[in-house]
Design a protein around this motif. Structure first.
Motif, short mmCIF file in Angstrom:
data_model
loop_
_atom_site.label_atom_id
_atom_site.label_comp_id
_atom_site.label_asym_id
_atom_site.label_seq_id
_atom_site.Cartn_x
_atom_site.Cartn_y
_atom_site.Cartn_z
N TYR A 145 2.13 9.41 -5.72
CA TYR A 145 2.31 11.01 -5.15
C TYR A 145 3.84 11.32 -5.30
N THR A 146 4.75 10.67 -5.54
CA THR A 146 6.39 11.13 -5.64
C THR A 146 6.26 12.17 -6.64
N PRO A 147 5.65 11.77 -7.92
CA PRO A 147 5.79 13.06 -9.22
C PRO A 147 5.19 14.13 -8.83
N TRP A 148 4.23 14.22 -7.95
CA TRP A 148 3.62 15.65 -7.62
C TRP A 148 4.58 16.39 -6.88
N VAL A 149 5.50 16.02 -6.19
CA VAL A 149 6.32 16.75 -5.21
C VAL A 149 7.12 18.10 -6.20
N SER A 150 7.62 17.81 -7.32
CA SER A 150 8.07 18.98 -8.06
C SER A 150 7.00 19.80 -8.35
N GLN A 151 5.68 19.33 -8.75
CA GLN A 151 4.66 20.31 -9.18
C GLN A 151 4.35 21.08 -7.97
N ILE A 152 4.05 20.61 -6.68
CA ILE A 152 3.23 21.25 -5.81
C ILE A 152 4.36 22.04 -4.62
N GLY A 153 5.73 21.43 -5.06
CA GLY A 153 6.74 22.05 -4.06
C GLY A 153 6.82 21.64 -2.81
N GLN A 154 6.13 20.51 -2.55
CA GLN A 154 6.24 19.99 -0.78
C GLN A 154 5.54 18.42 -1.14
N ARG A 155 5.88 17.83 -0.17
CA ARG A 155 5.35 16.27 -0.22
C ARG A 155 4.05 16.38 0.17
N PRO A 156 3.16 15.76 -0.68
CA PRO A 156 1.76 15.61 -0.54
C PRO A 156 1.60 14.67 0.94
N GLY A 157 0.39 15.01 1.60
CA GLY A 157 0.29 14.57 3.07
C GLY A 157 0.18 12.89 2.86
N PRO A 158 -0.17 12.35 1.97
CA PRO A 158 -0.32 10.69 1.78
C PRO A 158 1.01 10.16 1.78
N LEU A 159 2.12 10.83 1.69
CA LEU A 159 3.32 10.37 1.51
C LEU A 159 3.79 9.92 3.02
N ASP A 160 3.46 10.72 3.96
CA ASP A 160 3.89 10.55 5.13
C ASP A 160 2.80 9.73 6.27
N ASP A 161 1.88 9.34 5.62
CA ASP A 161 0.92 8.53 6.36
C ASP A 161 1.42 7.14 6.93
N ASP A 162 0.79 6.80 8.01
CA ASP A 162 1.42 5.28 8.70
C ASP A 162 0.24 4.28 8.17
N TYR A 163 0.86 3.79 7.13
CA TYR A 163 -0.29 2.74 6.36
C TYR A 163 -0.50 1.42 7.23
N ALA A 164 0.77 1.01 8.07
CA ALA A 164 0.45 -0.10 8.83
C ALA A 164 -0.82 -0.02 9.79
N ALA A 165 -0.72 1.41 10.30
CA ALA A 165 -1.96 1.74 11.24
C ALA A 165 -3.40 2.01 10.77
N ARG A 166 -3.22 2.50 9.32
CA ARG A 166 -4.48 2.71 8.56
C ARG A 166 -4.97 1.07 8.28
N VAL B 98 0.91 -1.15 0.14
CA VAL B 98 -0.09 0.12 0.11
C VAL B 98 0.81 1.27 -0.06
N ALA B 99 2.04 1.32 0.67
CA ALA B 99 2.88 2.32 0.94
C ALA B 99 3.72 2.52 -0.22
N ALA B 100 3.87 1.52 -0.92
CA ALA B 100 4.59 1.44 -2.23
C ALA B 100 3.90 2.10 -3.26
N ILE B 101 2.60 1.67 -3.26
CA ILE B 101 1.77 2.51 -4.27
C ILE B 101 1.48 3.98 -4.31
N VAL B 102 1.13 4.21 -2.85
CA VAL B 102 1.09 5.69 -2.69
C VAL B 102 2.40 6.48 -2.98
N GLU B 103 3.57 5.90 -2.65
CA GLU B 103 4.89 6.36 -2.85
C GLU B 103 5.00 6.99 -4.45
#
Length: 152
Positions: free
Chosen positions: A26-47, A18-23
């Protein structure tokens, strides 16, 4: 291939996938939006442990998409939706959105809500096309977000 896919709750041993799919999504968006999107830092084991995460699985067991849903007092929150970029344009995102909306109805909610980064114009356009309406814009957790809702 869409008809050979199913959506089910994620299992604990799938949190890394799950975390790998999110990574990947969302990683391509980092350069477009200038920051890490929130889902990149979520705790998927807890989710996953909380029963909030669902996976889109092919007949061969490959997982190509995920979504995170949270029950709120008066609506279902679609907290995250992500598709493996290798499957972009194959209908996986639509299938996941369909499931989220169906799940809102199944859980007895009349409304589903979501949010996305203000600079993710392509995502905003997709949600608008699917009948979501913008309900507000504000900075939350350091991220400028567009909030949207749809009656289901």
């Amino acid at each position: 291939m869409r008809d050979r896919m199913s959506i089910r709750p994620a299992r604990p041993d799938e949190a890394a996938r799950v975390a790998a799919i999110v990574e990947a999504a969302y990683t391509p968006w980092v350069s477009q939006i200038g920051q890490r999107p929130g889902p990149l830092d979520d705790d998927y084991a807890a989710r996953v442990a909380a029963g909030q995460t669902f996976v889109l699985e092919a007949a061969d067991g490959a997982i190509s998409g995920i979504l995170v849903l949270e029950d709120q007092p008066d609506h279902l929150l679609l907290d995250n939706i992500a598709v493996d970029p290798a499957r972009k344009g194959m209908g996986d995102g639509s299938r996941l959105l369909d499931f989220a909306e169906e799940e809102a109805r199944r859980r007895g909610f009349a409304e589903i809500r979501l949010y996305t980064h203000q600079k993710m114009a392509a995502n905003i356009a997709i949600y608008l096309k699917r009948g979501y309406v913008e309900t507000g814009r504000r900075v939350e957790k350091g991220l400028p977000r567009v909030f949207m809702a749809k009656q289901v």
